[in-house]
Structures are given as C-alpha cells and as structure tokens.
Scaffold this active site. Structure first.
Site, PDB file in Angstrom:
ATOM      1  N   ASN A   1     -12.121  -2.412  -0.006  1.00 60.15           N
ATOM      2  CA  ASN A   1     -12.018  -1.835  -0.672  1.00 60.15           C
ATOM      3  C   ASN A   1     -12.602  -2.077  -1.978  1.00 60.15           C
ATOM      4  OD1 ASN A   1     -12.461   0.865   1.030  1.00 60.15           O
ATOM      5  ND2 ASN A   1      -9.718   0.211   1.056  1.00 60.15           N
TER       6      ASN A   1
ATOM      7  N   SER B   1      -8.743  -6.712   1.024  1.00 58.86           N
ATOM      8  CA  SER B   1      -9.088  -5.462   1.347  1.00 58.86           C
ATOM      9  C   SER B   1     -11.135  -5.415   0.448  1.00 58.86           C
ATOM     10  CB  SER B   1      -8.725  -4.526  -0.285  1.00 58.86           C
ATOM     11  OG  SER B   1      -9.286  -3.744  -0.432  1.00 58.86           O
TER      12      SER B   1
ATOM     13  N   LYS C   1      -3.413 -12.824   2.683  1.00 60.53           N
ATOM     14  CA  LYS C   1      -3.646 -11.882   4.064  1.00 60.53           C
ATOM     15  C   LYS C   1      -5.558 -11.847   4.460  1.00 60.53           C
ATOM     16  CE  LYS C   1      -4.047  -6.597   4.333  1.00 60.53           C
ATOM     17  NZ  LYS C   1      -3.506  -5.526   3.792  1.00 60.53           N
TER      18      LYS C   1
ATOM     19  N   GLY D   1       0.814  -1.285  -0.253  1.00 66.59           N
ATOM     20  CA  GLY D   1       0.106  -0.131   0.047  1.00 66.59           C
ATOM     21  C   GLY D   1       1.031   1.185  -0.002  1.00 66.59           C
ATOM     22  N   MET D   2       2.316   1.062   0.556  1.00 64.97           N
ATOM     23  CA  MET D   2       2.906   2.399   0.367  1.00 64.97           C
ATOM     24  C   MET D   2       3.668   2.699  -1.157  1.00 64.97           C
ATOM     25  SD  MET D   2       3.865   5.066   2.263  1.00 64.97           S
ATOM     26  CE  MET D   2       5.410   5.856   2.640  1.00 64.97           C
TER      27      MET D   2
ATOM     28  N   LYS E   1       3.253   1.102  -4.201  1.00 60.86           N
ATOM     29  CA  LYS E   1       2.317   0.441  -4.767  1.00 60.86           C
ATOM     30  C   LYS E   1       2.746   0.122  -6.606  1.00 60.86           C
ATOM     31  CE  LYS E   1      -2.569   2.313  -3.036  1.00 60.86           C
ATOM     32  NZ  LYS E   1      -3.080   0.836  -2.799  1.00 60.86           N
TER      33      LYS E   1
ATOM     34  N   GLY F   1      -9.054   1.339  -2.854  1.00 54.33           N
ATOM     35  CA  GLY F   1      -8.970  -0.061  -4.228  1.00 54.33           C
ATOM     36  C   GLY F   1      -8.354   0.056  -5.287  1.00 54.33           C
ATOM     37  N   PHE F   2      -6.978  -0.545  -4.452  1.00 53.02           N
ATOM     38  CA  PHE F   2      -6.239  -1.256  -5.258  1.00 53.02           C
ATOM     39  C   PHE F   2      -6.148  -0.816  -6.676  1.00 53.02           C
ATOM     40  CE2 PHE F   2      -6.956  -5.783  -3.986  1.00 53.02           C
ATOM     41  CZ  PHE F   2      -6.598  -5.497  -2.390  1.00 53.02           C
TER      42      PHE F   2
ATOM     43  N   ASN G   1      -4.081 -10.914  -1.490  1.00 55.49           N
ATOM     44  CA  ASN G   1      -4.978 -10.513  -0.777  1.00 55.49           C
ATOM     45  C   ASN G   1      -6.168 -10.623  -0.900  1.00 55.49           C
ATOM     46  OD1 ASN G   1      -6.022  -8.335   0.235  1.00 55.49           O
ATOM     47  ND2 ASN G   1      -4.614  -6.870   0.057  1.00 55.49           N
TER      48      ASN G   1
END
Length: 267
Positions: free
Chosen positions: A223, A221, A264, A105-106, A108, A156-157, A218
């Site tokens: 989102n 999420s 995850k 997420g950081m 991406k 939202g990916f 994953n």
C-alpha cells in the site's frame, strides 16, 4: 460474569449475575459514594470505588482499579477470560512467555501497549511507524469480503509519525508498560524517495530505540508505492546498514547489546 461481592461483612448472594461490561455494575447493597468494596471473581480479588448510588438505594455504580490505574481491573478480568497458558520460548536472545504475537497494523499508535498481553499475546508489534506522520490512503480503505469471510485493507501506513510516537509512548510508559516483549515495526514515509529510504528507517529507529525490545524493518507493504523495490539486495543492504549503525551506537551508549533487527518481506 459471575461475581460475589462483600461490603462491611455483608455479601451479595453467591454466584449473583452481573453484566459482562466491567466499567459500571449495579448491586443492591447499603453503600455511599466513595466507599470501597471488594469483588471476588473466581478467587481473584479486586477493589472498587463507589462512584454513584442509584435512586432509592436500590444499587450503586462502581469504578474498578488494581493499584496502577483505573483500567487495571479491565486487564485483570481479560486475563482471567482470555489469558494464554505459558509456552516458554526463547528466540533472538529474548524470552517469550508464549510465541503468539500481535502483528503490526492493529495498535498503530501504541495506545494499548500494556493491554495486549491480557488477551493472551506473548509479544506485540507497535506500528508501522514512519519518520513523518501521514494520513494513509484515502478512505474508504478497508473492505469486507463476505464471500471469503475476510477483510481487505489498504491503509497505507497511517500513523502519527516518529516524533509524535515518542511523546505517546513516553506518556504510556510513565503510567504502565507491557510485561511482554514489545516490537516496533518501521515503515517508510510516502514522501521519502526510495533513494533516501535508509534515513527514514534509521531515523525512526533512532527516536524509538528506547521503547523497543526488537525492531522489524517493513519493506513488504503493497500500500506504499514502490516500497517492495527496497527488497532488492543492494537496497536492502543500504537500509540494514543504516539501522545496524543506529542499533550498535545506542547499545554502546547504554552499555548493552544491540536489539534484534528483523526484516518483513513479501514475494
């Protein structure tokens, strides 16, 4: 930062003060463009090239490097300031210099793969990455809660997609790569129905297998609409079976072992 500079036997005063930003620092020394100078930062020596002489000979600007690329000095300085003590950890057949990792997420787009270890991380995750590129949720999608001293994200990916990521990571790896383990976080494209999710996850894993030390599927999420439905037993089994097949086939092709495959989850 405190620096002591030397040039052709001449030195700045010990402990002379310099601005905190490492890109362009000015010092009063007789130099010309193209000259090489050396900095002593707490016993760590770095080279720099003079890129501009300031008016009236009152100083100069420099660009740092440490032999691999121009940002090398930046990384070396960050390690001196933020580097973590070694806390050796072995898990999943991988050695970690310390167990604290940068979550997905950081980074991406995988734009800073060689840099995170300089901030003390012992491993990192790229992504989440989906098979197809997507813009993510409409903006605004990140909010600050001052009451809770927190950030709320509904990204939202958003990512360039697996095909573009191959190009990005190959280019990065040809210059400099991380010396810490690199994980790839696999997400599902929003346009892919849950009934075909295994093709999305496995397809991304296939394309990015060579860049990862481990993978994270994953399915947590909030989102991505209905993503958490993939946590159900049969749905998860289908995804994992497809990813395990890709993992095993690529491992055999390289005469090596399969890479760790994590999941995850959320409650």
């Amino acid at each position: 930062a405190l620096l002591q500079w030397s040039y052709e036997g001449k030195s700045s005063s010990p402990g002379s003060s310099a601005p905190a930003l490492p890109d362009n620092w000015a010092f009063v020394l007789p130099v010309k463009v193209g000259d090489q100078v050396e900095a002593d930062l707490g016993g760590a020596f770095f080279s720099a090239t003079v890129t501009k002489v300031l008016p009236g000979g009152q100083g100069y600007d420099v660009q740092f490097f440490d032999g691999d690329q121009e940002s090398g000095m930046d990384r070396s300085m960050l390690k001196l300031m933020y580097g973590s003590p070694s806390v050796p950890t072995d898990c999943f057949g991988i050695h970690f210099d310390n167990p604290v990792g940068l979550a997905a997420g950081m980074d991406k787009k995988g734009e800073n793969v060689p840099n995170w270890e300089s901030l003390g991380f012992g491993w990192m995750e790229i992504g989440g990455i989906t098979l197809h590129g997507q813009d993510g949720n409409p903006k605004p999608r990140m909010f600050r809660s001052t009451k809770h001293s927190a950030l709320i994200n509904r990204m939202g990916f958003n990512n360039p997609g697996s095909e573009q990521m191959v190009e990005n990571l190959a280019k990065q790896k040809s210059k400099k790569w991380a010396s810490i383990p690199v994980g790839v976080n696999l997400g599902k494209s929003k346009i892919t129905p849950n009934e075909e999710a295994e093709h999305d996850y496995a397809g991304t894993m296939e394309r990015l297998w060579e860049f990862a030390d481990l993978f994270v599927v994953n399915v947590s999420s909030p989102n991505t609409p209905n993503l958490r439905e993939l946590q159900a037993g049969s749905e998860l089994d289908r995804n994992q079976t497809a990813c395990i097949e890709v993992n095993s086939r690529n491992a055999q092709a390289e005469d090596g072992g399969p890479k760790p495959l994590q999941v995850k989850l959320s409650q």
